[in-house]
Enzyme design. Sequence first.
Site, PDB file in Angstrom:
ATOM      1  N   ASN A 256       0.982  -0.991  -0.330  1.00 57.26           N
ATOM      2  CA  ASN A 256      -0.500   0.144   0.168  1.00 57.26           C
ATOM      3  C   ASN A 256       0.838   0.896   0.253  1.00 57.26           C
ATOM      4  OD1 ASN A 256       0.465   0.647   2.809  1.00 57.26           O
ATOM      5  ND2 ASN A 256      -0.565  -1.192   3.514  1.00 57.26           N
TER       6      ASN A 256
ATOM      7  N   LYS B  47     -13.816   2.124  15.783  1.00 53.25           N
ATOM      8  CA  LYS B  47     -13.268   1.175  15.458  1.00 53.25           C
ATOM      9  C   LYS B  47     -12.404   1.064  17.284  1.00 53.25           C
ATOM     10  CE  LYS B  47     -11.515   1.115  10.976  1.00 53.25           C
ATOM     11  NZ  LYS B  47     -10.594   1.800  10.223  1.00 53.25           N
TER      12      LYS B  47
ATOM     13  N   LYS C  76     -12.095  -2.223  18.943  1.00 53.26           N
ATOM     14  CA  LYS C  76     -10.429  -3.258  18.832  1.00 53.26           C
ATOM     15  C   LYS C  76      -9.906  -2.552  20.544  1.00 53.26           C
ATOM     16  CE  LYS C  76      -8.869  -2.260  13.745  1.00 53.26           C
ATOM     17  NZ  LYS C  76      -8.333  -2.465  13.343  1.00 53.26           N
TER      18      LYS C  76
HETATM   19  O1  C5P Z   1      -9.177  -1.503  10.684  1.00 51.21           O
HETATM   20  P1  C5P Z   1      -8.274  -0.483   9.949  1.00 51.21           P
HETATM   21  O2  C5P Z   1      -7.403  -1.280   9.437  1.00 51.21           O
HETATM   22  O3  C5P Z   1      -8.322   0.566   9.364  1.00 51.21           O
HETATM   23  O4  C5P Z   1      -7.708  -0.129  12.058  1.00 51.21           O
HETATM   24  C1  C5P Z   1      -6.624   0.699  11.685  1.00 51.21           C
HETATM   25  C2  C5P Z   1      -5.702   0.573  12.783  1.00 51.21           C
HETATM   26  O5  C5P Z   1      -5.497  -0.588  13.478  1.00 51.21           O
HETATM   27  C3  C5P Z   1      -4.582   1.573  12.574  1.00 51.21           C
HETATM   28  O6  C5P Z   1      -4.071   1.450  13.380  1.00 51.21           O
HETATM   29  C4  C5P Z   1      -3.524  -0.145  12.143  1.00 51.21           C
HETATM   30  O7  C5P Z   1      -2.321   0.250  12.017  1.00 51.21           O
HETATM   31  C5  C5P Z   1      -4.276  -1.385  12.587  1.00 51.21           C
HETATM   32  N1  C5P Z   1      -4.130  -2.210  11.988  1.00 51.21           N
HETATM   33  C6  C5P Z   1      -3.881  -3.569  12.528  1.00 51.21           C
HETATM   34  N2  C5P Z   1      -3.728  -4.623  12.565  1.00 51.21           N
HETATM   35  C7  C5P Z   1      -4.455  -4.827  11.193  1.00 51.21           C
HETATM   36  C8  C5P Z   1      -5.240  -3.937  10.522  1.00 51.21           C
HETATM   37  C9  C5P Z   1      -4.933  -3.134  11.430  1.00 51.21           C
HETATM   38  O8  C5P Z   1      -2.505  -3.449  13.917  1.00 51.21           O
HETATM   39  N3  C5P Z   1      -4.091  -5.909  10.755  1.00 51.21           N
END
Ligand code: C5P
Length: 404
Positions: free
Chosen positions: A220, A346, A350
């Site tokens: 990305n 989130k 999370k």
């Molecule tokens: O769900 P999303 O990718 O938008 O969430 C973003 C946050 O979650 C960021 O802090 C990113 O570093 C973390 N993240 C993670 N592991 C993943 C996907 C996202 O730690 N597999």
Amino acid sequence: MSRILLIVGGGIAAYKAAELIRQFRKEGHEVTPVLTEGGSHFVTPMSLAALAESPVYTSLWDLKDEAEMGHIQLSRAADLVVVAPATADLIARMAAGEANDLATTLLLATDKPVVIAPAMNVRMWQHAATQRNIAQLKADGITVLEPDEGPMACGEYGPGRLPEPADIYQRLEKILPELVSGRGTTAQSDVVEGPLAGKHVLVTAGPTHEPIDPVRVIANRSSGKQGFAIAAAAAQAGARVTLVAGPVSLPTPGGACRVDVETAQQMADAVAEALPADVAILVAAVADWRVKAATSKLKKSDGPPLLKFAPNPDILAMLGERPDRPTLLIGFAAETNDVVANAKGKLASKKADWIVANDVSGDVMGGSHNRIHLVTKDGVEDWPEAAKEDVARHLISRIAEELE
Ligand code: C5P
């Protein structure tokens, strides 16, 4: 070249210690093996001695010069002490500070960095007692290599397998210079000042690369600039900083201990190994999906490949669930629409304390500026657009304020 004291515990994975010795020797390191009583039921001292080209010690009484404190010398003659496999029993005895055999006596007497690679049945690994002991060892400054997940010799499936020796070696290689120079997780004697002095701040940054075949990856546009700026600001504020970085070409911020990774799984492992932390700031743009990489390059003549995706571990969500969850857990949310609403979602899903939301519909990814909405349980702060370094300094001072 390093001198490694390798303590081999008693478990079915002890046979992998032989390969680990071979790997250390191939890379030019000296190995002195110590075999526990249990370990000697799985591998013979003779085979380890032959591979290490060194005597193998199995009991306190092997040390002929014990009158001259042989075990103290043995524990300190190495640059690094590695325990592989570390069984549940050995871990428990280490956590309790026991010294009832040669291995535990050396572990208590050493003044060198200690790394352990646990291996045991999945239920034993997940048991509250083992996890409590692991948390204690980490708090004591011991580095714990997370066990692999997979089918176990006992027929069950889950975390608890000893990683392959080449993998253990690779993980050690990443942390070895820091450990040997005393800048790793071991006690620091330098007096550091600043609002985050004495705190361990863990930062993830950059993209991840998920291989498709030996030459192609799914990536990305994350540049890593914001995460690196945050790691730099945290180090300037006096914190001990572990920066787990995906593939980026940025210099390491002064004072940060950097661990380079490629895939999301490697990032998750490196983060788990860096725990405990007072603050974790997950800035990395982690690939949500991976594919099973082909072992040889896919041929154009075979037509477009059908890629089958599997989910990657969510590192932020994983930290939110752990018993040793950082005191302040901060995620980022890069969104192109409904920025704040998505960030609030989130925060809850999370189990983070803060979400730093940014609108990436412009040139934020790769650019030098960022516009932040800080979403906390108490509300939303809208910060003015600023250079990523200024955003980083502001975030770090908000963190210092919060920890007070
Ligand atoms: O769900 P999303 O990718 O938008 O969430 C973003 C946050 O979650 C960021 O802090 C990113 O570093 C973390 N993240 C993670 N592991 C993943 C996907 C996202 O730690 N597999």
